[in-house]
Scaffold this active site. Structure first.
Site, PDB file in Angstrom:
ATOM      1  N   ASN A  62       0.811  -1.161  -0.130  1.00 50.16           N
ATOM      2  CA  ASN A  62       0.078  -0.095   0.064  1.00 50.16           C
ATOM      3  C   ASN A  62       0.956   1.349  -0.098  1.00 50.16           C
ATOM      4  OD1 ASN A  62       0.844  -0.802   2.814  1.00 50.16           O
ATOM      5  ND2 ASN A  62      -1.118   0.397   3.718  1.00 50.16           N
ATOM      6  N   GLU A  64       0.305   5.117   0.673  1.00 49.45           N
ATOM      7  CA  GLU A  64      -0.625   6.154   1.213  1.00 49.45           C
ATOM      8  C   GLU A  64      -0.034   7.686   1.008  1.00 49.45           C
ATOM      9  OE1 GLU A  64      -1.166   5.361   5.424  1.00 49.45           O
ATOM     10  OE2 GLU A  64      -2.161   3.842   4.808  1.00 49.45           O
ATOM     11  N   CYS A  73      -4.294   0.569  -2.456  1.00 47.27           N
ATOM     12  CA  CYS A  73      -4.121  -0.592  -1.729  1.00 47.27           C
ATOM     13  C   CYS A  73      -2.875  -1.716  -2.290  1.00 47.27           C
ATOM     14  CB  CYS A  73      -5.289  -1.464  -1.650  1.00 47.27           C
ATOM     15  SG  CYS A  73      -6.463  -0.593  -0.852  1.00 47.27           S
ATOM     16  N   GLU A  75      -3.105  -4.605  -2.972  1.00 47.68           N
ATOM     17  CA  GLU A  75      -3.639  -5.664  -4.100  1.00 47.68           C
ATOM     18  C   GLU A  75      -3.619  -4.983  -5.533  1.00 47.68           C
ATOM     19  OE1 GLU A  75      -4.805  -4.968  -1.151  1.00 47.68           O
ATOM     20  OE2 GLU A  75      -6.180  -6.456  -0.301  1.00 47.68           O
ATOM     21  N   CYS A 112     -10.180  -5.132   0.457  1.00 51.43           N
ATOM     22  CA  CYS A 112     -11.457  -4.044   0.448  1.00 51.43           C
ATOM     23  C   CYS A 112     -12.174  -4.369  -0.966  1.00 51.43           C
ATOM     24  CB  CYS A 112     -10.968  -2.748   0.401  1.00 51.43           C
ATOM     25  SG  CYS A 112     -10.195  -2.105  -1.237  1.00 51.43           S
ATOM     26  N   CYS A 115     -10.799  -3.474  -4.231  1.00 49.06           N
ATOM     27  CA  CYS A 115     -10.060  -4.388  -4.743  1.00 49.06           C
ATOM     28  C   CYS A 115     -10.504  -5.617  -5.179  1.00 49.06           C
ATOM     29  CB  CYS A 115      -8.670  -4.719  -3.647  1.00 49.06           C
ATOM     30  SG  CYS A 115      -7.411  -3.536  -3.384  1.00 49.06           S
TER      31      CYS A 115
HETATM   32  N1  THU Z   1      -5.215  -1.688   2.300  1.00 45.00           N
HETATM   33  C1  THU Z   1      -4.604  -2.187   1.541  1.00 45.00           C
HETATM   34  O1  THU Z   1      -3.559  -2.043   1.012  1.00 45.00           O
HETATM   35  N2  THU Z   1      -5.491  -3.536   1.266  1.00 45.00           N
HETATM   36  C2  THU Z   1      -6.659  -3.843   1.639  1.00 45.00           C
HETATM   37  O2  THU Z   1      -7.295  -4.614   1.265  1.00 45.00           O
HETATM   38  C3  THU Z   1      -7.316  -2.966   2.728  1.00 45.00           C
HETATM   39  C4  THU Z   1      -6.674  -1.783   2.926  1.00 45.00           C
HETATM   40  C5  THU Z   1      -4.474  -0.225   2.885  1.00 45.00           C
HETATM   41  C6  THU Z   1      -5.046   1.071   2.735  1.00 45.00           C
HETATM   42  C7  THU Z   1      -4.503   2.040   3.682  1.00 45.00           C
HETATM   43  O3  THU Z   1      -3.205   2.238   3.153  1.00 45.00           O
HETATM   44  C8  THU Z   1      -4.247   0.897   4.737  1.00 45.00           C
HETATM   45  O4  THU Z   1      -4.407  -0.248   4.264  1.00 45.00           O
HETATM   46  C9  THU Z   1      -5.454   1.190   5.725  1.00 45.00           C
HETATM   47  O5  THU Z   1      -6.702   1.199   5.135  1.00 45.00           O
END
Ligand code: THU
Length: 160
Positions: A62, A64, A73, A75, A112, A115
């Site tokens: 991920n 940010e 994310c 994925e 999520c 994704c």
């Molecule tokens: N996140 C992912 O990378 N994958 C997921 O399936 C759920 C959430 C990340 C997004 C954000 O950077 C952090 O996790 C918190 O939500």
């Protein structure tokens, strides 16, 4: 009126050692990828490893951003990178994991909805089921043999 139900079959492996060898290797790579997460805001570090039909493994983490919705994310980072680097090569399996310095993550990390929406479409493009493996930093591994069961009543291109 009739009642119907959606069934979501999956396998649970208690340890990495129980997984088929290829799956265990992919999950190990996802744990490596999670070390590269850029997650200064959530501090929730996610890693993904995607295996393609040509044997390539593409990693994602991920990423940010101070403008929160601009992040992505792990994925989708992995899936989009694979589509850029290996156009036309089908996807076989995607492993997902996460760690945090402030708490132990022992439950499988569930991808999520956004994704999952992307997973369904790349699975269609791949013309083969996409195996999805989910684990926390430690603990059991959930395995979905195909993503349709992960995303009921999905929005598909046939509606367009
Ligand atoms: N996140 C992912 O990378 N994958 C997921 O399936 C759920 C959430 C990340 C997004 C954000 O950077 C952090 O996790 C918190 O939500």
């Amino acid at each position: 009126m009739r009642k119907e139900q959606f069934v979501c079959p999956y396998e649970v492996y208690d340890t990495m050692e129980e997984l088929p060898q290829q799956d265990a290797e992919l999950m190990r790579r996802a744990h490596e990828a999670a070390r590269n997460a850029y997650a200064p805001y959530s501090k929730f570090n996610v890693g993904a490893a995607l295996r393609l039909a040509n044997g390539a493994i593409v990693l994602g983490n991920n990423v940010e951003n101070a403008a929160y919705p601009s992040g992505l994310c792990a994925e989708r980072v992995a899936m989009f990178a694979a589509m850029a680097q290996y156009p036309g090569v089908p996807f076989e399996a995607l492993a997902v994991t996460a760690w945090s310095a402030s708490k132990s993550i022992e439950e499988p990390v569930a991808p999520c909805g956004a994704c999952r929406q992307v997973m369904v479409e790349v699975e269609q493009v791949s013309k083969q089921p996409l195996r999805v493996l989910c684990q926390g930093d430690t603990g059991p591994i959930m395995v979905f043999d195909g993503v349709e069961s992960l995303m009921p009543f999905i929005f598909l291109d046939k509606f367009l």
